[in-house]
Design a protein around this motif. Structure first.
Motif, PDB file in Angstrom:
ATOM      1  N   GLN A   1      41.402  38.206  20.991  1.00 11.05           N
ATOM      2  CA  GLN A   1      42.553  38.970  20.583  1.00 11.05           C
ATOM      3  C   GLN A   1      43.450  38.100  19.600  1.00 11.05           C
ATOM      4  N   GLU A   2      43.344  36.519  19.897  1.00 11.70           N
ATOM      5  CA  GLU A   2      44.116  35.791  18.986  1.00 11.70           C
ATOM      6  C   GLU A   2      43.639  35.822  17.770  1.00 11.70           C
ATOM      7  N   ARG A   3      42.294  35.684  17.473  1.00 10.93           N
ATOM      8  CA  ARG A   3      41.710  35.735  16.216  1.00 10.93           C
ATOM      9  C   ARG A   3      42.104  37.010  15.494  1.00 10.93           C
ATOM     10  N   LYS A   4      41.918  38.232  16.115  1.00 14.29           N
ATOM     11  CA  LYS A   4      42.116  39.384  15.728  1.00 14.29           C
ATOM     12  C   LYS A   4      43.549  39.459  15.061  1.00 14.29           C
ATOM     13  N   MET A   5      44.591  39.023  15.959  1.00 12.95           N
ATOM     14  CA  MET A   5      46.047  38.992  15.519  1.00 12.95           C
ATOM     15  C   MET A   5      46.154  38.018  14.013  1.00 12.95           C
TER      16      MET A   5
ATOM     17  N   GLN B   1      44.878  40.017  11.343  1.00 16.55           N
ATOM     18  CA  GLN B   1      45.910  40.983  10.774  1.00 16.55           C
ATOM     19  C   GLN B   1      47.107  40.537  10.204  1.00 16.55           C
ATOM     20  N   THR B   2      47.651  39.263  10.639  1.00 16.13           N
ATOM     21  CA  THR B   2      48.634  38.633   9.760  1.00 16.13           C
ATOM     22  C   THR B   2      48.208  38.187   8.251  1.00 16.13           C
TER      23      THR B   2
ATOM     24  N   GLY C   1      48.207  40.963   6.216  1.00 17.27           N
ATOM     25  CA  GLY C   1      49.645  41.690   6.113  1.00 17.27           C
ATOM     26  C   GLY C   1      49.807  42.717   6.831  1.00 17.27           C
ATOM     27  N   GLU C   2      48.899  43.031   8.036  1.00 17.78           N
ATOM     28  CA  GLU C   2      49.018  44.401   8.824  1.00 17.78           C
ATOM     29  C   GLU C   2      49.904  44.049  10.197  1.00 17.78           C
ATOM     30  N   LEU C   3      50.242  42.667  10.086  1.00 20.09           N
ATOM     31  CA  LEU C   3      50.926  42.188  11.348  1.00 20.09           C
ATOM     32  C   LEU C   3      52.051  41.164  10.852  1.00 20.09           C
ATOM     33  N   VAL C   4      53.335  41.650  11.185  1.00 18.63           N
ATOM     34  CA  VAL C   4      54.545  40.364  10.680  1.00 18.63           C
ATOM     35  C   VAL C   4      55.091  39.791  11.995  1.00 18.63           C
ATOM     36  N   ASP C   5      55.727  38.830  11.661  1.00 22.22           N
ATOM     37  CA  ASP C   5      56.303  38.056  12.630  1.00 22.22           C
ATOM     38  C   ASP C   5      57.650  38.706  13.163  1.00 22.22           C
ATOM     39  N   ARG C   6      57.868  38.745  14.225  1.00 17.56           N
ATOM     40  CA  ARG C   6      58.589  39.468  14.988  1.00 17.56           C
ATOM     41  C   ARG C   6      60.290  39.102  14.687  1.00 17.56           C
ATOM     42  N   ALA C   7      60.498  37.520  14.648  1.00 19.29           N
ATOM     43  CA  ALA C   7      61.543  37.152  14.083  1.00 19.29           C
ATOM     44  C   ALA C   7      62.147  37.446  12.569  1.00 19.29           C
ATOM     45  N   ARG C   8      60.862  37.239  11.663  1.00 14.98           N
ATOM     46  CA  ARG C   8      61.310  37.736  10.400  1.00 14.98           C
ATOM     47  C   ARG C   8      61.412  39.208  10.084  1.00 14.98           C
ATOM     48  N   ALA C   9      61.034  40.038  11.056  1.00 16.21           N
ATOM     49  CA  ALA C   9      61.128  41.537  11.032  1.00 16.21           C
ATOM     50  C   ALA C   9      62.533  41.775  11.510  1.00 16.21           C
ATOM     51  N   ALA C  10      62.926  41.138  12.474  1.00 14.25           N
ATOM     52  CA  ALA C  10      64.394  41.536  13.021  1.00 14.25           C
ATOM     53  C   ALA C  10      65.305  40.937  11.786  1.00 14.25           C
TER      54      ALA C  10
END
Length: 189
Positions: free
Chosen positions: A110-114, A117-118, A121-130
């Motif tokens: 799961q960690e490798r998949k994330m 994805q990052t 560009g399919e997954l973004v950092d939560r703090a950056r998105a906020a």
């Protein structure tokens, strides 16, 4: 003059431990065996040292030492296994090494998949998105707060009323609307 051996030879210890002679040689080289002064193997002490130093998954069946597993670890393993549709232990006593190892491998996958994805560009950092949402909301608020001053004179001319009265009315209702929007909080789950 023959001196007597105090312990076992590599071949004898391999048979005693149920492992290959090559495994005994590796254990000796890595310091997992206890040797007598004559170089022979102290079987009881070596068994204890090997049990402590060897991965339980690599020990012969039935020889793996069972160590207590913290309840938090069991819960995390059970949750991971359930998420993947695999059977999960109900209590610490029901935890097997294979289940814990499977959960660990699932988490690593799961960690490798994330990470992938990052990178894509399919997954973004939560703090950056906020931070981005906050900045966009502030820009939107500022645009609406300045809007009455920009359009009041034109609207007043179209309606045939005073520009100041029109601007005051627009500002009043724009501020009310912005106050309502301020109560909306984005949730990132």
């Amino acid at each position: 003059m023959t001196s007597q051996r105090h312990g076992m030879s590599e071949r004898e210890y391999a048979q005693h431990a149920g492992i290959s002679r090559g495994a005994v040689q590796k254990a000796r080289a890595s310091g997992r065996l206890v040797l007598h002064a004559d170089g022979s193997i102290d079987a009881a002490a070596s068994d204890a040292r090997r049990a402590h130093a060897t991965d339980p998954g690599k020990q012969p069946a039935g020889r793996a030492a069972v160590k207590p597993v913290p309840a938090a670890a069991v819960g995390a393993v059970a949750e991971t296994l359930r998420e993947q549709g695999l059977p999960a232990p109900q209590a610490a006593g029901g935890m097997t090494y294979l289940q814990a190892r499977t959960a660990n491998e699932v988490l690593k996958a799961q960690e490798r998949k994330m990470r992938l994805q990052t990178l894509k560009g399919e997954l973004v950092d939560r703090a950056r998105a906020a931070a981005l949402v906050f900045r966009l909301a502030r820009q939107e608020r500022d645009a609406w707060a300045g809007w009455p001053a920009r359009v009041a004179a034109m609207m007043a001319a179209d309606l045939g009323i005073g520009a100041h009265a029109m601007q005051s009315a627009l500002e009043k209702y724009a501020r009310q609307h912005l106050a309502e929007l301020a109560d909306v909080r984005p949730e990132f789950r």
